[in-house]
Design an enzyme around this catalytic site. Sequence first.
Site, PDB file in Angstrom:
ATOM      1  N   LYS A   1       0.140   4.289  -0.235  1.00 48.42           N
ATOM      2  CA  LYS A   1      -0.476   5.473   0.383  1.00 48.42           C
ATOM      3  C   LYS A   1      -0.232   6.701  -0.510  1.00 48.42           C
ATOM      4  CE  LYS A   1      -0.074   3.090   4.752  1.00 48.42           C
ATOM      5  NZ  LYS A   1       0.084   3.112   6.190  1.00 48.42           N
TER       6      LYS A   1
ATOM      7  N   HIS B   1      -9.290   0.950   5.012  1.00 54.37           N
ATOM      8  CA  HIS B   1      -8.014   1.200   5.689  1.00 54.37           C
ATOM      9  C   HIS B   1      -8.233   2.137   6.876  1.00 54.37           C
ATOM     10  CE1 HIS B   1      -3.926   2.397   6.521  1.00 54.37           C
ATOM     11  NE2 HIS B   1      -3.565   1.298   5.897  1.00 54.37           N
TER      12      HIS B   1
ATOM     13  N   GLY C   1       2.834   2.197  10.819  1.00 52.74           N
ATOM     14  CA  GLY C   1       3.768   3.314  10.688  1.00 52.74           C
ATOM     15  C   GLY C   1       4.487   3.656  11.979  1.00 52.74           C
TER      16      GLY C   1
ATOM     17  N   SER D   1       3.831  -2.286  10.217  1.00 53.98           N
ATOM     18  CA  SER D   1       5.273  -2.320  10.442  1.00 53.98           C
ATOM     19  C   SER D   1       5.921  -3.661  10.062  1.00 53.98           C
ATOM     20  CB  SER D   1       5.619  -1.942  11.890  1.00 53.98           C
ATOM     21  OG  SER D   1       5.189  -0.616  12.154  1.00 53.98           O
TER      22      SER D   1
ATOM     23  N   GLU E   1      -6.608   4.557   7.938  1.00 57.40           N
ATOM     24  CA  GLU E   1      -6.415   5.987   7.653  1.00 57.40           C
ATOM     25  C   GLU E   1      -7.671   6.568   6.998  1.00 57.40           C
ATOM     26  OE1 GLU E   1      -2.739   5.392   5.532  1.00 57.40           O
ATOM     27  OE2 GLU E   1      -1.818   4.787   7.426  1.00 57.40           O
TER      28      GLU E   1
ATOM     29  N   ASN F   1       0.864  -1.173   0.000  1.00 54.81           N
ATOM     30  CA  ASN F   1       0.000   0.000   0.000  1.00 54.81           C
ATOM     31  C   ASN F   1       0.903   1.226   0.000  1.00 54.81           C
ATOM     32  OD1 ASN F   1      -1.797   2.044   0.458  1.00 54.81           O
ATOM     33  ND2 ASN F   1      -2.399   1.365   2.517  1.00 54.81           N
TER      34      ASN F   1
ATOM     35  N   GLU G   1      -5.107  -5.061  10.447  1.00 59.23           N
ATOM     36  CA  GLU G   1      -4.075  -4.050  10.668  1.00 59.23           C
ATOM     37  C   GLU G   1      -4.349  -3.339  11.994  1.00 59.23           C
ATOM     38  OE1 GLU G   1      -2.091  -2.758   6.740  1.00 59.23           O
ATOM     39  OE2 GLU G   1      -3.825  -1.478   7.047  1.00 59.23           O
TER      40      GLU G   1
HETATM   41  P1  13P Z   1       3.364   0.312   7.648  1.00 60.81           P
HETATM   42  O1  13P Z   1       3.890  -0.954   7.044  1.00 60.81           O
HETATM   43  O2  13P Z   1       4.082   1.539   7.181  1.00 60.81           O
HETATM   44  O3  13P Z   1       3.260   0.217   9.142  1.00 60.81           O
HETATM   45  O4  13P Z   1       1.853   0.492   7.107  1.00 60.81           O
HETATM   46  C1  13P Z   1       0.989  -0.579   7.169  1.00 60.81           C
HETATM   47  C2  13P Z   1      -0.240  -0.228   6.426  1.00 60.81           C
HETATM   48  O5  13P Z   1      -0.987   0.640   6.816  1.00 60.81           O
HETATM   49  C3  13P Z   1      -0.516  -0.931   5.162  1.00 60.81           C
HETATM   50  O6  13P Z   1      -1.781  -0.666   4.700  1.00 60.81           O
END
Ligand code: 13P
Length: 250
Positions: A12, A95, A173, A213, A97, A10, A167
């Site tokens: 982003k 997601h 992150g 992560s 976010e 992803n 997740e």
């Molecule tokens: P990270 O791998 O940067 O923690 O992000 C995970 C994520 O949100 C994938 O959709």
Amino acid sequence: MSRKHIVAGNWKMNNTQAETTALISDLTQKEKTSNAEVIIAPTSINLYTAVSQLEGSSIQVAAQNMHQAENGAYTGEISASMLKDVGIQTVILGHSERRAYFYENDTLLAQKVNTALSHGLRIIFCFGEELDDRKNGKHFDIVESQLKNAIFHLTSDQWSQIILAYEPVWAIGTGETASPEQAQEMHAFIRKTVSESYDVTTANNVSILYGGSVKPANAKEIFSKPDVDGGLIGGAALKADDFFAIVNAF
Ligand code: 13P
């Protein structure tokens, strides 16, 4: 049991068109030694570029989001048919976010899920608890309600188009990953919940990805767990070496 191993990146809101092309070019030069299906999800404006560049490659392209309406006066939004039109077969929905910053809730997500499926899109459906939920011991309840409210209205046939991505928000992150045991515990719970609401076959056939992560250093241990069928990778998906180290961790 016919579920697949899947590693999805992803991206982003990262990468210009030139950076997208460069990263894809690097990815296509990597050797895949695992059986995992590989998916990348660039930002929407670069989806067409990515699909065109990956024609003939086994790397697939997913969108990060989609609007629930067929078309109309929804300034700034992108429909399922527009995604299909540029060659997209898979869309990420739910997601954390999108839930946190764009106020997407279970009801809206159920609508997006329905629209995506009606257009023949496969869905990577994301969900997961926040840190407070886990501290208060509510993580199983939260995950169960996220699933029940947004996708448990589907028929078992429709589940062939669903990929689940657990997740935990506190691991995204942050550099703090769920331990392989915590991931396995939740994935086993998710599979049991699907089995109870549907049947053992549906539960055994759905791929459940872990996200939060995941890095080359921890992927192998997380992927070794029996109910972890892959990963949804954020930061580490932006570097071809790291992403393929994770792909090849299976
Ligand atoms: P990270 O791998 O940067 O923690 O992000 C995970 C994520 O949100 C994938 O959709």
